[in-house]
Design an enzyme around this catalytic site. Structure first.
Site, PDB file in Angstrom:
ATOM      1  N   ASP A  59      19.315  -3.089  -6.254  1.00 32.58           N
ATOM      2  CA  ASP A  59      20.088  -2.557  -7.341  1.00 32.58           C
ATOM      3  C   ASP A  59      21.519  -3.097  -7.154  1.00 32.58           C
ATOM      4  O   ASP A  59      22.488  -2.878  -6.100  1.00 32.58           O
ATOM      5  CB  ASP A  59      20.056  -0.989  -7.182  1.00 32.58           C
ATOM      6  CG  ASP A  59      21.101  -0.453  -8.221  1.00 32.58           C
ATOM      7  OD1 ASP A  59      20.938  -0.953  -9.434  1.00 32.58           O
ATOM      8  OD2 ASP A  59      21.828   0.643  -8.061  1.00 32.58           O
ATOM      9  N   THR A  92      22.952  -3.912 -13.953  1.00 32.86           N
ATOM     10  CA  THR A  92      24.278  -4.052 -13.270  1.00 32.86           C
ATOM     11  C   THR A  92      24.362  -5.574 -12.658  1.00 32.86           C
ATOM     12  O   THR A  92      25.268  -5.934 -12.263  1.00 32.86           O
ATOM     13  CB  THR A  92      24.406  -3.122 -11.841  1.00 32.86           C
ATOM     14  OG1 THR A  92      23.057  -3.006 -11.487  1.00 32.86           O
ATOM     15  CG2 THR A  92      24.475  -1.769 -12.576  1.00 32.86           C
ATOM     16  N   THR A  93      23.131  -6.047 -12.094  1.00 37.64           N
ATOM     17  CA  THR A  93      23.086  -7.457 -11.532  1.00 37.64           C
ATOM     18  C   THR A  93      23.541  -8.429 -12.626  1.00 37.64           C
ATOM     19  O   THR A  93      24.246  -9.282 -12.101  1.00 37.64           O
ATOM     20  CB  THR A  93      21.822  -7.892 -11.033  1.00 37.64           C
ATOM     21  OG1 THR A  93      21.307  -6.437 -10.263  1.00 37.64           O
ATOM     22  CG2 THR A  93      21.769  -8.717 -10.107  1.00 37.64           C
ATOM     23  N   ASP A 397      17.763   4.455 -12.846  1.00 37.98           N
ATOM     24  CA  ASP A 397      17.805   3.471 -13.934  1.00 37.98           C
ATOM     25  C   ASP A 397      16.908   3.482 -14.979  1.00 37.98           C
ATOM     26  O   ASP A 397      17.422   3.287 -16.113  1.00 37.98           O
ATOM     27  CB  ASP A 397      17.814   1.964 -13.113  1.00 37.98           C
ATOM     28  CG  ASP A 397      18.884   1.622 -11.731  1.00 37.98           C
ATOM     29  OD1 ASP A 397      19.779   2.474 -12.190  1.00 37.98           O
ATOM     30  OD2 ASP A 397      18.883   0.565 -11.661  1.00 37.98           O
TER      31      ASP A 397
END
Length: 546
Positions: A59, A92-93, A397
């Site tokens: 994550d 997020t990545t 998530d």
């Protein structure tokens, strides 16, 4: 001259190309750490902190939180990942990878004598055009799709996670959990607050045994005494924020007693005060008491005799949530305006049942059938601590992704479809400008391709070959109205081909894509604007003291 005027800076100063290169290097270093964890075939990172605690995750936000980043420009990216995590929950990545790529390409343009202000203007134009294009051409309303969109959204979110192989179990749990907490606000809009869903972890068994407790709340805690009932139904709940202990005089109050018999009576009175307090609560019909403080043996005796389930040392956060779901009020004191003590039955909360059960190695208290507001809990099982932690992050998530989809009611195809379509559209759009902005928009278009490229590389596939096939499909969809359905095409990383993502159920919430483009562009612009870095040297006196 500057030193004569007393204008020297006590420290170091870097400016112009040096600062930009240093910033780009720092940002790319961060992005390269995250790159290999993107997508369904992404790999995990093992992070060991200064006291030896180990975290295994892929994550993006968690990885960046654990890295103690010193460089000021790289810190902007860490905040960017956190923002994406709080606003959207997923993606997020990719947001960090896009921001780093935009910055790297902007630096190349600056080296070719294009002013940063022009690049910033071009990036902003490209971002606005991208958002407009997604909304008009690449999004689908949830209602227009036949198959179970929400399950597919959860599945896509979980596919890149450690528990992706168990997605059949988790997808259903996640969709049911989000639907269970639906509430309508004053404007008449449906909201799905993810923080109403409590995620608990318990060692033992496999993740297949994870369960959803619908319309209920669970805590990892046990009843104060084994003598107390383990199950009460229907539950009438009192929430206290004070001790149920033998009454003690407050600080610095001394009682001077001459007569030994008086001493006994004082002791008796101290006991009676607590006994009366408990009796008043019980008279209201309460059969479950939760307190954030302690319950001593003396008070426990009364509760056991009355057949009341008592739980002590409940977390403040938990007791507030219980108050919300059961309609109870948390009492700080039982004192009334007249100086007496009383317990009003309206302070009580209700639920169908309160149960103390053992799950795996731990005791849990379940409050089921809450009446006042909607809440539910997910209990995740797993073999070890690392698995549980990662499963908990993955579920969070996916919960966010499903909640955002329900609130915005629009989805886009996954697997690099949006980025490839935008890249081709922006290349054409750039040619409509006869100014320097054209170069910035073209570089923005190229930067977006880093997502499908990275996805393919992580899956051990030929990125150039797959990307060429994908670009051909998207070019045809934008030029030929008969081939419009090609716009839904993205990467199929399992079979190493391209396919229609909408019909195969690879979907993402549109909000996630829009926000990640906005956030990535803004972060890149923030760092690009910097052309001077001044580090103030610490005062020598402070250093000596330190």
């Amino acid at each position: 001259m500057a030193s004569e005027l007393g204008l020297t800076i006590a420290g170091q100063r870097e400016s112009g190309a040096d600062v930009r290169s240093a910033n780009v290097t720092a940002v790319m270093a961060l992005a390269n750490i995250l790159k290999s964890s993107l997508g369904p075939q992404g790999l995990d990172k093992m992070l060991v902190d200064d006291i030896g605690d180990v975290t295994i995750t892929n994550d993006g936000a968690t990885i960046l939180k654990q890295l103690e980043v010193e460089h000021p420009a790289a810190k902007v990216l860490v905040e960017l990942a956190n923002l994406q995590d709080t606003e959207v929950g997923d993606g997020t990545t990719s947001v960090v990878i896009i921001a780093a790529e935009l910055l790297k390409r902007a630096n190349e343009l600056v080296k070719n004598n294009i002013h940063p202000t022009t690049i910033i203007a071009g990036y902003r134009l490209a971002m606005r055009e991208s958002i407009k294009y997604i909304q008009e051409n690449l999004s689908q309303k949830v209602d227009a799709l036949e198959q179970d969109t929400l399950t597919n959204i959860a599945k896509t979110s979980l596919s890149s996670k450690f528990i992706g192989s168990e997605s059949a179990v988790f997808c259903q749990i996640i969709v049911d959990a989000v639907k269970a907490v639906k509430m309508v606000n004053l404007q008449g809009k449906a909201k799905y607050p993810v923080n109403q869903i409590n995620v608990l972890k318990s060692h033992g068994q496999s993740s297949h045994e994870s369960i959803l407790i619908p319309n209920g709340y669970a805590m990892q805690i046990m009843r104060a005494s084994q003598e107390m009932p383990a199950w009460v139904s229907p539950a009438k709940i009192a929430l206290l924020d004070f001790d149920l202990k033998k009454h003690r005089m407050s600080m610095n109050v001394n009682i001077v007693i001459d007569d030994p018999e008086e001493l006994e009576r004082v002791r008796q009175k101290e006991m009676d005060i607590t006994k009366e307090k408990i009796q008043k609560i019980l008279d209201a019909g309460v059969n479950a008491i939760f307190t954030t403080k302690g319950i001593d043996d003396f008070a426990m005796k009364y509760l056991v005799e009355a057949g009341v389930l008592g739980v002590r040392r409940v977390d403040k956060k938990d007791i507030k949530r219980i108050a919300k779901v059961t309609g109870a009020q948390v009492l700080l004191t039982m004192a009334t305006d007249e100086g007496e003590e009383a317990f009003d039955p309206s302070y009580m909360g209700t639920a169908e049942e309160v149960v103390n059960e053992r799950v795996g190695d731990n005791d849990f208290v379940f409050i089921k059938g809450c009446t006042a507001s909607k809440a539910c809990s997910i209990l995740i099982r797993g073999a070890n601590e690392f698995m549980l932690e990662e499963a908990s992050r993955s579920v969070h998530d996916a919960l966010c992704a499903v909640s955002r989809t329900l609130e915005s009611n629009a989805v886009v195809p996954g697997g690099g479809a949006v980025e490839t379509a935008l890249s081709l559209h922006l290349e054409d759009h750039a040619r409509t400008f006869d100014s320097y902005e054209q170069w910035a928009i073209a570089e923005f278009a190229e930067a977006l391709l880093t997502i499908p490229k990275t996805l393919a590389i992580n899956a051990a596939l030929d990125a150039i070959d797959l990307l060429a096939a994908l670009r051909v499909r998207h070019h045809a969809s934008q030029q030929d109205p008969k081939k419009k359905d090609y716009r839904w095409y993205g990467l199929d990383l399992t079979n190493g081909t391209v396919r229609n993502q909408i019909s195969n159920g690879v979907l993402e919430p549109m909000v996630s894509k829009l926000k990640s483009l906005k956030f990535a562009t803004e972060a890149a612009i923030t760092i690009l604007r910097i052309d001077d870095l001044v580090r103030i040297a610490p005062d020598p006196q402070d250093e000596q003291q330190g």
